[in-house]
Write a protein that holds these residues in place. Structure first.
Motif, short mmCIF file in Angstrom:
data_model
loop_
_atom_site.label_atom_id
_atom_site.label_comp_id
_atom_site.label_asym_id
_atom_site.label_seq_id
_atom_site.Cartn_x
_atom_site.Cartn_y
_atom_site.Cartn_z
N ALA A 1 2.43 12.38 -0.32
CA ALA A 1 1.78 12.54 0.99
C ALA A 1 0.27 12.68 0.84
CB ALA A 1 2.36 13.76 1.71
N HIS A 2 -0.17 13.38 -0.19
CA HIS A 2 -1.61 13.56 -0.40
C HIS A 2 -2.29 12.23 -0.74
CE1 HIS A 2 -5.39 15.37 -1.65
NE2 HIS A 2 -5.26 14.75 -2.83
N ILE B 1 10.33 -0.59 -3.09
CA ILE B 1 9.52 -0.45 -1.87
C ILE B 1 8.66 0.81 -1.96
CG2 ILE B 1 9.61 -0.06 0.63
CD1 ILE B 1 12.14 -1.75 0.71
N CYS B 2 9.25 1.92 -2.42
CA CYS B 2 8.48 3.16 -2.57
C CYS B 2 7.36 3.00 -3.59
CB CYS B 2 9.40 4.31 -2.97
SG CYS B 2 10.56 4.84 -1.70
N LEU B 3 7.64 2.31 -4.68
CA LEU B 3 6.63 2.13 -5.73
C LEU B 3 5.45 1.31 -5.24
CD1 LEU B 3 8.91 1.52 -8.84
CD2 LEU B 3 7.26 3.37 -8.57
N ASN B 4 5.69 0.38 -4.34
CA ASN B 4 4.63 -0.51 -3.86
C ASN B 4 4.10 -0.09 -2.49
OD1 ASN B 4 4.54 -2.96 -5.88
ND2 ASN B 4 6.71 -2.51 -5.57
N ALA B 5 4.42 1.12 -2.05
CA ALA B 5 3.99 1.58 -0.73
C ALA B 5 2.49 1.83 -0.73
CB ALA B 5 4.74 2.85 -0.34
N TYR B 6 1.83 1.35 0.29
CA TYR B 6 0.40 1.60 0.47
C TYR B 6 0.13 2.46 1.71
CZ TYR B 6 1.07 -2.28 3.72
OH TYR B 6 1.55 -3.07 4.73
N ARG B 7 1.18 2.69 2.50
CA ARG B 7 1.10 3.60 3.64
C ARG B 7 2.37 4.45 3.66
NH1 ARG B 7 0.39 -0.95 6.98
NH2 ARG B 7 2.26 -0.24 8.11
N MET B 8 2.31 5.58 4.32
CA MET B 8 3.45 6.49 4.32
C MET B 8 4.64 5.89 5.06
SD MET B 8 4.21 9.32 2.96
CE MET B 8 5.53 10.54 2.97
N ASP B 9 4.42 5.08 6.08
CA ASP B 9 5.55 4.50 6.79
C ASP B 9 6.31 3.51 5.91
OD1 ASP B 9 3.44 2.79 6.75
OD2 ASP B 9 3.61 2.13 8.83
N GLY C 1 11.23 2.76 2.34
CA GLY C 1 11.90 2.73 1.04
C GLY C 1 12.92 3.84 0.89
N CYS C 2 12.60 5.03 1.42
CA CYS C 2 13.56 6.14 1.38
C CYS C 2 14.81 5.81 2.18
CB CYS C 2 12.91 7.41 1.93
SG CYS C 2 11.57 8.06 0.90
N HIS D 1 2.09 13.32 -14.97
CA HIS D 1 1.84 11.89 -14.84
C HIS D 1 1.68 11.54 -13.36
CE1 HIS D 1 2.95 11.36 -19.09
NE2 HIS D 1 3.94 12.19 -18.84
N GLN D 2 1.64 10.28 -13.04
CA GLN D 2 1.55 9.85 -11.65
C GLN D 2 2.90 9.99 -10.97
OE1 GLN D 2 0.01 5.88 -11.62
NE2 GLN D 2 -2.04 6.50 -12.27
N TRP D 3 2.86 10.10 -9.61
CA TRP D 3 4.11 10.25 -8.88
C TRP D 3 5.01 9.03 -9.05
CZ3 TRP D 3 5.44 6.65 -5.26
CH2 TRP D 3 4.43 5.83 -4.75
N ALA D 4 4.41 7.86 -9.32
CA ALA D 4 5.21 6.65 -9.47
C ALA D 4 6.15 6.72 -10.67
CB ALA D 4 4.29 5.43 -9.61
N SER D 5 5.81 7.56 -11.66
CA SER D 5 6.68 7.67 -12.84
C SER D 5 8.04 8.24 -12.47
CB SER D 5 5.99 8.54 -13.89
OG SER D 5 5.73 9.84 -13.39
N VAL D 6 8.12 9.06 -11.42
CA VAL D 6 9.40 9.59 -10.97
C VAL D 6 10.30 8.46 -10.50
CG1 VAL D 6 10.51 11.09 -9.27
CG2 VAL D 6 8.36 11.79 -10.32
N PHE D 7 9.73 7.53 -9.75
CA PHE D 7 10.52 6.43 -9.21
C PHE D 7 10.84 5.38 -10.28
CE2 PHE D 7 8.63 8.50 -5.63
CZ PHE D 7 9.62 8.46 -4.68
N TRP D 8 9.93 5.20 -11.22
CA TRP D 8 10.26 4.32 -12.35
C TRP D 8 11.40 4.92 -13.17
CZ3 TRP D 8 9.48 -0.47 -12.61
CH2 TRP D 8 8.30 -1.06 -12.13
#
Length: 398
Positions: free
Chosen positions: A42-43, A96-104, A109-110, A163-170
């Protein structure tokens, strides 16, 4: 012939003691693994507090939407095929979550990940694979799934913190991919039906269950405890990480307390189910959940600390398997030939209420969490008691 029998026996052991437990762990953790990363997501995406809290409810609503058809498809086409499709959906939602550029876009993706939660199809598969020993394996698998939830959340918190938040989804993408490869070892089971899938028959099955008083009682009991748990999962990341200024790693470690309650509840269910009736187990679960939330509201007012919050929520988590497992088994026994559809109909109502509860809770602050959970469990317990007594009167005076 002996070599062939030995190979089949070895494959059966590998499936029972490795493949199915891994799938159960992934199923249990699929809707909570992302919680430690939500504040950071979110941040970075410049989202509001309310948008952050929408992630978990939308995941639940996606899961409730898939329950509308997953159980029926598992009954008619086989649970293995359905699980493969759902795992692909989870991978698509993760991308979709990994490539999200906006919160919507992230929230979309969720929702897609929720469509891929495969718990209903997995329960159906286990029931068909080991019909005689299914209750025993359910108890062991569910205990293992609960025990691994804090491990997954601690790992997610660690990845998000260092690490970055994306590592969780990877991490989750790779876990689902490896699980998908394990489907090669799962034997193909025939669908538990003698006819092809027809929408007309499916909607007739839905109507028949909605005329069952036992189904209503199970639905209300699961909705009440499920709604309270959904409120906790929706608000707890923001309360712990933002309000109490803890890290995502600390949040993962604090989640051990409610999960301990859930593990104790699983063990308690295994102990009580052989000694008292299903209705007695559900009654104990209702009393435990109401008492735990009442004590939480009082204690948190005087001692507003994360440990107090997590400890008393553990009481609700203790009641969760008592109510949920008993209700699921009761509904599955109404018509064994439509067990997958029965689970699907029940999960549809439960997860919809959980998602709506989460959406409503997203507009509340941390101080309202305990009161909201208390109201949900008390009202649900009262409604379930009324329906159960009405069913008993109808059985005595048909």
């Amino acid at each position: 012939l002996k070599f062939k029998e030995a190979a089949v026996h070895t494959q059966n052991k590998f499936v029972l003691y490795f493949v199915l437990p891994v799938l159960v762990i992934l199923s249990y953790s699929s809707n909570v693994y992302l919680l430690p990363s939500l504040p950071k997501v979110a941040h970075l995406l410049h989202a509001s507090e309310a948008q952050q809290k929408l992630a978990f409810p939308l995941l639940l609503l996606g899961s409730s939407f898939n329950c509308f058809f997953v159980g029926a498809l598992a009954d008619f086409f086989g649970a293995k095929k359905v699980m493969v499709v759902q795992m692909v959906l989870v991978m698509i939602g993760t991308c979709i979550c990994l490539n999200a550029y906006r919160m919507d876009v992230f929230l979309l993706g969720c929702f897609v990940q929720g469509l891929g939660i495969f718990s209903v199809a997995l329960i159906k598969y286990i029931e068909l694979y080991e019909p005689e020993r299914a209750p025993r394996f359910f108890a062991v698998y569910f205990f293992l799934g609960c025990a691994c939830i804090p491990v997954v959340m601690i790992l997610s918190g660690y990845l998000c913190h260092y690490h970055q938040w994306a590592s969780v989804f990877w991490f989750w993408f790779l876990a689902i991919l490896l699980a998908l490869l394990m489907f090669y070892f799962l034997p193909r089971l025939s669908a538990n039906t003698a006819c092809d899938f027809k929408f007309k028959d499916y909607f007739c099955d839905i109507a028949s269950y909605w005329r069952q008083g036992e189904f209503y009682a199970a639905l209300v009991s699961c909705m009440s405890i499920g709604g309270a748990v959904a409120v906790f999962y929706t608000l707890s990341p923001h309360i712990i990480i933002h309000d109490f200024h803890h890290t995502s790693r600390d949040f993962g470690f604090l989640m051990i307390l409610p999960i301990i309650g859930r593990l104790v509840g699983n063990g308690l269910y295994f102990f009580l189910s052989n000694r008292i009736s299903i209705y007695g187990v559900i009654a104990i679960g209702k009393w435990v959940s109401c008492l735990a939330m009442l004590l939480y509201v009082v204690a948190f007012h005087f001692f507003p600390t994360p440990v107090v919050l997590m400890a008393f929520v553990g009481g609700v988590m203790l009641a969760y398997p008592l109510i949920r497992t008993s209700s699921f088994l009761r509904v599955m026994s109404i018509n064994p030939l439509l067990a997958g559809s029965a689970l699907s109909f029940l999960a549809l109502g439960v997860k919809t209420v959980k998602g709506v509860s989460g959406l409503f809770a997203a507009r509340q602050d941390g101080e309202m969490m305990g009161l909201l959970m208390l109201v949900i469990v008390v009202v649900g317990a009262l409604i379930h008691t009324v329906i159960h007594r009405f069913n008993i009167r109808c059985q005595k005076n048909p």
